[in-house]
Design a protein around this motif. Sequence first.
Motif, PDB file in Angstrom:
ATOM      1  N   GLY A   1       0.773  -1.225   0.000  1.00 52.89           N
ATOM      2  CA  GLY A   1       0.000   0.000   0.000  1.00 52.89           C
ATOM      3  C   GLY A   1       0.808   1.280   0.000  1.00 52.89           C
ATOM      4  N   VAL A   2       2.032   1.217  -0.517  1.00 51.90           N
ATOM      5  CA  VAL A   2       2.876   2.417  -0.503  1.00 51.90           C
ATOM      6  C   VAL A   2       2.988   3.057  -1.892  1.00 51.90           C
ATOM      7  N   GLY A   3       2.240   2.571  -2.860  1.00 47.20           N
ATOM      8  CA  GLY A   3       2.231   3.203  -4.172  1.00 47.20           C
ATOM      9  C   GLY A   3       3.148   2.580  -5.195  1.00 47.20           C
ATOM     10  N   LYS A   4       3.549   1.327  -4.992  1.00 43.07           N
ATOM     11  CA  LYS A   4       4.443   0.683  -5.970  1.00 43.07           C
ATOM     12  C   LYS A   4       3.776   0.570  -7.338  1.00 43.07           C
ATOM     13  N   THR A   5       2.538   0.097  -7.355  1.00 42.80           N
ATOM     14  CA  THR A   5       1.859  -0.116  -8.635  1.00 42.80           C
ATOM     15  C   THR A   5       1.570   1.208  -9.333  1.00 42.80           C
ATOM     16  N   THR A   6       1.178   2.221  -8.581  1.00 40.78           N
ATOM     17  CA  THR A   6       0.965   3.543  -9.180  1.00 40.78           C
ATOM     18  C   THR A   6       2.237   4.026  -9.852  1.00 40.78           C
ATOM     19  N   THR A   7       3.351   3.895  -9.158  1.00 37.62           N
ATOM     20  CA  THR A   7       4.632   4.330  -9.705  1.00 37.62           C
ATOM     21  C   THR A   7       4.998   3.523 -10.943  1.00 37.62           C
ATOM     22  N   ALA A   8       4.870   2.197 -10.865  1.00 38.67           N
ATOM     23  CA  ALA A   8       5.236   1.333 -11.982  1.00 38.67           C
ATOM     24  C   ALA A   8       4.367   1.598 -13.211  1.00 38.67           C
ATOM     25  N   SER A   9       3.058   1.651 -13.011  1.00 35.22           N
ATOM     26  CA  SER A   9       2.154   1.814 -14.150  1.00 35.22           C
ATOM     27  C   SER A   9       2.322   3.181 -14.813  1.00 35.22           C
ATOM     28  N   GLN A  10       2.425   4.235 -14.016  1.00 32.92           N
ATOM     29  CA  GLN A  10       2.548   5.562 -14.610  1.00 32.92           C
ATOM     30  C   GLN A  10       3.908   5.773 -15.259  1.00 32.92           C
ATOM     31  N   LEU A  11       4.958   5.183 -14.697  1.00 31.89           N
ATOM     32  CA  LEU A  11       6.260   5.243 -15.362  1.00 31.89           C
ATOM     33  C   LEU A  11       6.171   4.616 -16.749  1.00 31.89           C
ATOM     34  N   ALA A  12       5.522   3.461 -16.820  1.00 30.16           N
ATOM     35  CA  ALA A  12       5.368   2.781 -18.104  1.00 30.16           C
ATOM     36  C   ALA A  12       4.609   3.652 -19.101  1.00 30.16           C
ATOM     37  N   TYR A  13       3.526   4.260 -18.661  1.00 31.26           N
ATOM     38  CA  TYR A  13       2.727   5.097 -19.545  1.00 31.26           C
ATOM     39  C   TYR A  13       3.493   6.340 -20.011  1.00 31.26           C
ATOM     40  N   TYR A  14       4.215   6.975 -19.098  1.00 30.55           N
ATOM     41  CA  TYR A  14       4.969   8.175 -19.477  1.00 30.55           C
ATOM     42  C   TYR A  14       6.105   7.824 -20.438  1.00 30.55           C
TER      43      TYR A  14
END
Length: 247
Positions: free
Chosen positions: A12-25
Motif C-alpha cells: 500500500g505504498v504506491g508501488k503499482t501507481t509508480t510502476a504503471s505511470q512510469l510505463a505510460y509516461y
Amino acid sequence: MQTIVIANNKGGVGKTTTASQLAYYLIRDGYSVIAVDLDGQRNLTSALQGARLVGNALEMVETRKPPEFTVAPGELVLIEGDRDVPVNSDDEGLRSVVEVLGGLGGGDFCIIDTPPAFTGLVYGALIAADFMLAPIELKRFSLDGVEAVLRAYVQVQQINKEIGFLGLLPSRFDAVKKTERETLRQVIEAYANLIIPHAIRNRTGYEEAEAQGIPVFEVPTRSGKEAAAEFGAFFEWFMQAIEKKED
C-alpha cells in the motif's frame, strides 16, 4: 534495455501507481516498454489494461524461459501477474528469476512491480536489474520499513555491483496532514542523499487512472490534471537520473 525494479517490503505504498505511470509516461515519449507483474495480487496487470499481453509471470519463472515477442517503439507489452506466483521463493526460485529476467530483451525499458516482501523472487529481480526505486508512505508503520529497503539494496549490491539506487520516493503524501508534513521533513533530514525531491500526493486522479487502466494524463478531472503535472515533474527527474548513470 534499462530494467527498473519497484520494491518495498510494505504494501500500500504506491508501488503499482509508480510502476504503471512510469510505463505510460515512457511510451508517451516514444520508448518501448516491457512491464512485468511479479506480484500475485496482479495490481499492475489491472492498471495496464491496454497493454498487449506477451507472457505470464508464473509460467516464465517455472520454465526459466522468457517469452518470445517483439515490441515496437512507443509500445507497452505486459508479462501478466499470476495469483500462484510463490510468495516465498527459495534459492532455486531466486536463480530462476535472475536467469529469466536476464534473458528478457527487445525493449528500451523494463519496469517490474514486486510483492510487498523481500523474498527470493524480489531479490532475484533486483540482481537482474539496473535500478531499484522504492516508493515510501509517510506514515510511521510504513517508514519502519525504510531500513529494510536499504539493507536489501546493500545485500543485492554485493552481487549486482552495477545496480543503482534511484532513491526513496515519497508516495501517497497528504500535504494537509501536519503529521505527514513533519514526517517528510524528518525523512529528508535522515536520508538527505536518498530522498527523491518529488512527492506523489494522495490524489483521486491516480485512483481513477488505475481503476480505468489508463495514464493519469488522460484523466480529465482537475485531480487528474494536477496528478499528471506532478508525476510529469517526477518523470523528468527520473529520466535525468537514468541518463546520468548512462553517462
